[in-house]
Design an enzyme around this catalytic site. Sequence first.
Site, PDB file in Angstrom:
ATOM      1  N   SER B 217      35.603  13.052 -24.489  1.00 13.52           N
ATOM      2  CA  SER B 217      35.471  13.475 -23.093  1.00 13.52           C
ATOM      3  C   SER B 217      34.013  13.564 -22.708  1.00 13.52           C
ATOM      4  CB  SER B 217      36.120  14.850 -22.932  1.00 13.52           C
ATOM      5  OG  SER B 217      35.534  15.737 -23.850  1.00 13.52           O
ATOM      6  N   SER B 222      28.470  21.531 -21.636  1.00 12.92           N
ATOM      7  CA  SER B 222      27.477  21.254 -22.676  1.00 12.92           C
ATOM      8  C   SER B 222      26.510  20.167 -22.195  1.00 12.92           C
ATOM      9  CB  SER B 222      28.193  20.822 -23.959  1.00 12.92           C
ATOM     10  OG  SER B 222      28.680  19.505 -23.817  1.00 12.92           O
ATOM     11  N   THR B 226      30.815  13.368 -26.225  1.00 10.29           N
ATOM     12  CA  THR B 226      30.777  12.095 -26.936  1.00 10.29           C
ATOM     13  C   THR B 226      30.799  10.928 -25.950  1.00 10.29           C
ATOM     14  OG1 THR B 226      31.751  12.987 -28.939  1.00 10.29           O
ATOM     15  CG2 THR B 226      32.056  10.635 -28.568  1.00 10.29           C
ATOM     16  N   ASP B 279      37.428  31.171 -23.936  1.00 11.86           N
ATOM     17  CA  ASP B 279      37.906  30.270 -24.960  1.00 11.86           C
ATOM     18  C   ASP B 279      38.844  31.052 -25.863  1.00 11.86           C
ATOM     19  OD1 ASP B 279      37.643  27.589 -25.530  1.00 11.86           O
ATOM     20  OD2 ASP B 279      35.493  27.740 -25.847  1.00 11.86           O
ATOM     21  N   LYS B 311      30.729  29.523 -31.466  1.00 14.80           N
ATOM     22  CA  LYS B 311      31.894  30.171 -30.855  1.00 14.80           C
ATOM     23  C   LYS B 311      32.483  31.224 -31.785  1.00 14.80           C
ATOM     24  CE  LYS B 311      33.400  26.642 -27.593  1.00 14.80           C
ATOM     25  NZ  LYS B 311      34.448  25.671 -27.193  1.00 14.80           N
TER      26      LYS B 311
END
Lengths: 528, 528
Positions: B217, B222, B226, B279, B311
């Site tokens: 994706s 961020s 990729t 998250d 995380k």
Amino acid sequence: MRPEHTGSGPSSTSTPDSHLALRRVAIDTYRENVAYLHRDCAIYRAEGFQALAKVQIRTNGRHVVATLNVVDDATIVGCHEVGLSEDAFAQLNVEDGHGAFVEPAEPPASMEALFRKISGERLGRGDFHAIVHDIAQRHYSKIELTAFVVATHRGEMDRDEVHFLTEAMVAAGRRLDWREPQVVDKHCIGGIPGNRTSMLVVPIVAAYGLLCPKTSSRAITSPAGTADTMEVLANVELPFDRLSDIVRQHRGCLAWGSTAELSPADDVLISVERPLSLDAPAQMVASILSKKIAAGSTHLVLDIPIGPTAKLRSMPEAQRLRRLFEYVAARMGLSLDVVITDGRQPVGHGIGPVLEARDVMRVLENDPQAPNDLRQKALRLAGRLIECDPDVRGGDGFAIARDILDSGRALARMQAIIEAQGSRHFDHHHPALGELTLEVKAERAGVVIGIDNLQIARIARLAGAPKVAGAGVDLMRKLGDPVQAGDLLYRVHAAHASDLAFARHMTEKSSAYQLGQAQELPQVFVEF
Amino acid sequence: MRPEHTGSGPSSTSTPDSHLALRRVAIDTYRENVAYLHRDCAIYRAEGFQALAKVQIRTNGRHVVATLNVVDDATIVGCHEVGLSEDAFAQLNVEDGHGAFVEPAEPPASMEALFRKISGERLGRGDFHAIVHDIAQRHYSKIELTAFVVATHRGEMDRDEVHFLTEAMVAAGRRLDWREPQVVDKHCIGGIPGNRTSMLVVPIVAAYGLLCPKTSSRAITSPAGTADTMEVLANVELPFDRLSDIVRQHRGCLAWGSTAELSPADDVLISVERPLSLDAPAQMVASILSKKIAAGSTHLVLDIPIGPTAKLRSMPEAQRLRRLFEYVAARMGLSLDVVITDGRQPVGHGIGPVLEARDVMRVLENDPQAPNDLRQKALRLAGRLIECDPDVRGGDGFAIARDILDSGRALARMQAIIEAQGSRHFDHHHPALGELTLEVKAERAGVVIGIDNLQIARIARLAGAPKVAGAGVDLMRKLGDPVQAGDLLYRVHAAHASDLAFARHMTEKSSAYQLGQAQELPQVFVEF
């Protein structure tokens, strides 16, 4: 670490060439600040900003924080402009075209406390003050507001947390001081269509002599708020100083022009609570008590209706809510009297601003057509407020209220308040109702054993209420009434064909009335 | 009850005169359908609709549900028009100006289940299917999506609920079948800048012979995903059929044009999770596993990094998450291998699309300047995937992967994939980096004992990554490296003055690097 500068970057984030022209975008985003940047914005790469979600727009010593929408149409915003939704634009108080700087906004300082609440922690006084401050300053997006509302929804807010939240909500806005020992108000937790008792209670208690500067609001999801109904009779949008004079002269008013300054975080939270139809006890208590305390009330009578389609459906649930209200009110120094009432059906006959104004005037005039349930409920609540007077014995309030109503003194006081606020010359003998009508009749004989508050409200709303004042629903039968096949149950009034069509679709889809045997009537929890 | 009609209302909600002209409003509302009605709309009283919050727009046999914004500017929408945000407009698949009907939207059918979850109930399989169906159909507003995300955030989702949620997310979209016994993939839970191992693992395992159709994706919060990094080297937006051919010919690809059809509810939920930086384990497991299962994977290697700014910050936390992933994967028939990795600092040197592409190519070319941590981590993950081959003994995968990389076979496979997808002719010896730079140097001597993943990511993002491919951060020192006062720690690259200014402001405000004594280095939880 020491950042060193090479290349040709500017020496400050606010170089003269980094500003954009501010543009008012005439979109009402319902209390969320939204900024619009063109995708090919000359200075800021709008897509890069997008996922950061929020930007800060600075100009003229002020700033707003806004959620960013990316625009591909230069007629909405150009490449050298930053657009702001109407409400956000107004907060900056500058002209269209003024220069402004745009920056990525830092998350609100209270976000860390919000995450702790989402994770199930108990928050302290300082946490609630920080969160409410950020909410009142419009630093929360709708997403963040919703997160707060849902995280505080469960039974996981203890009594002290609700107290801290209420206190923080009062502290975030203006607080009135009427300089009188007793300032009384009444409030209902909502959910019952036609429940316009305030418009009777205020003239009764004001005629008795108590100071009652009623803070009322327009409908958000209901077919009419007290302000919408009062607006049929009189001007309700008055500057604060004018209202204050009216209150001192007549001991009451039924208008409020500046509730936004009282507990401003409440208005912001409502923008997500209402679309979700969430009404958590913690939020209900903080919302109602913070508004009343900020408005300067010292005594409050609170109406909590119970019924199968009311907000509260059982006595234990109502008692739990009552205790929470009482705990927080006591901590905040507010004298609170909770009255649990019959919420099994709408109050009165008419639902919608004009129809409700008609019912109210009929009660004030002691008209034989006046709805008795509205009259009785208003007298009961007014009586409880009158008992705030230390010279009145418990139990005597009702008779005093009835005497004021029956003698015409309440009507006279209402007329004085209407004149003072600016009369609209409403003729309740010939009310201006929506001319398109739809009649719903009984298919068989029986006794009315159920009237669904939610469905009646929705039908009235689809018919155009409260925006179209003459739209709504007029109920011809109430609980316990016997009907024959073909008898009229209710009439819908609308002013526009599409509104009537939406309302009819709703009446066809489901049944707002239930017919059955007298013994099937739902239990009355409360006698009055 | 039998509704009867009097007056002049229409006989249907869709009379010929009740439609409006559809208008595309070029505003990107970030995956929320928004409808725009003029306040003086000819047919619908927009303010009355407002608080109902959602409307349904029907045309041409299709419909969308949208949140309503009221507009006061006829150049945006006129009184006979209904505007739709770009994404919503595209869903109707008609021309600008086409007639459409607007109706108040009923709340989504699954709202009742959502309220039960908000109240703390455990939901069943059918509840999750109903909720996910409504989310995938775009029937939830951002407010409702947030309510779902927050209500399922706490530790109150049990393992079976997470399984039901995952299953429902797979069922709501397309599911690929590659008709091979083994389809492998790798995934990282995220949070570590520069962690571009996929671009090494895919060519290694494809060269080994395993089928690896990598679903990747673009970055959301961020500095590079990729897909963003691969786009520096090759075209990544290809139709599904073309990609499918590439995968069959080369056993792998590094592009994905149609993830939206795979687990579509995931893309919608992300639109509120990311702005909140939420998250939750339940959502992370359902999101990752539903995408992989929908993409047809049979074997997945999952990278879970631990570190002070990752995380996950402790081993017990990572182990709890691992067990939840394993439970749900087993129920869904996916073979899962969890690898816990070192997440104490960014991986590699460069952060941002071009810088990361440079690092990846250096590793593939066995360049002495290649970052060793990226190489080692990629070999470890590729080795674990190769061990999915039943003919490979546990522990042998790493050496096989290393041999494929060292021999140049991985590079050859990567070049073949790049050519097949459409090469961008990237010259990693002379990468096109942002020409505005900022160097951050050590103020004193010491050993690097901390590099903050979150701050490095934020600086790279403010500098323009990933939208500006050549923007980002180049790290010159890593954990454990000794430095002298004045030594260069990292260099920021930007293409625009305002971006560099935002990044510099961030470097000045806080410190992404910590210097100290060697013995203060944070514990490595994982050896590799």
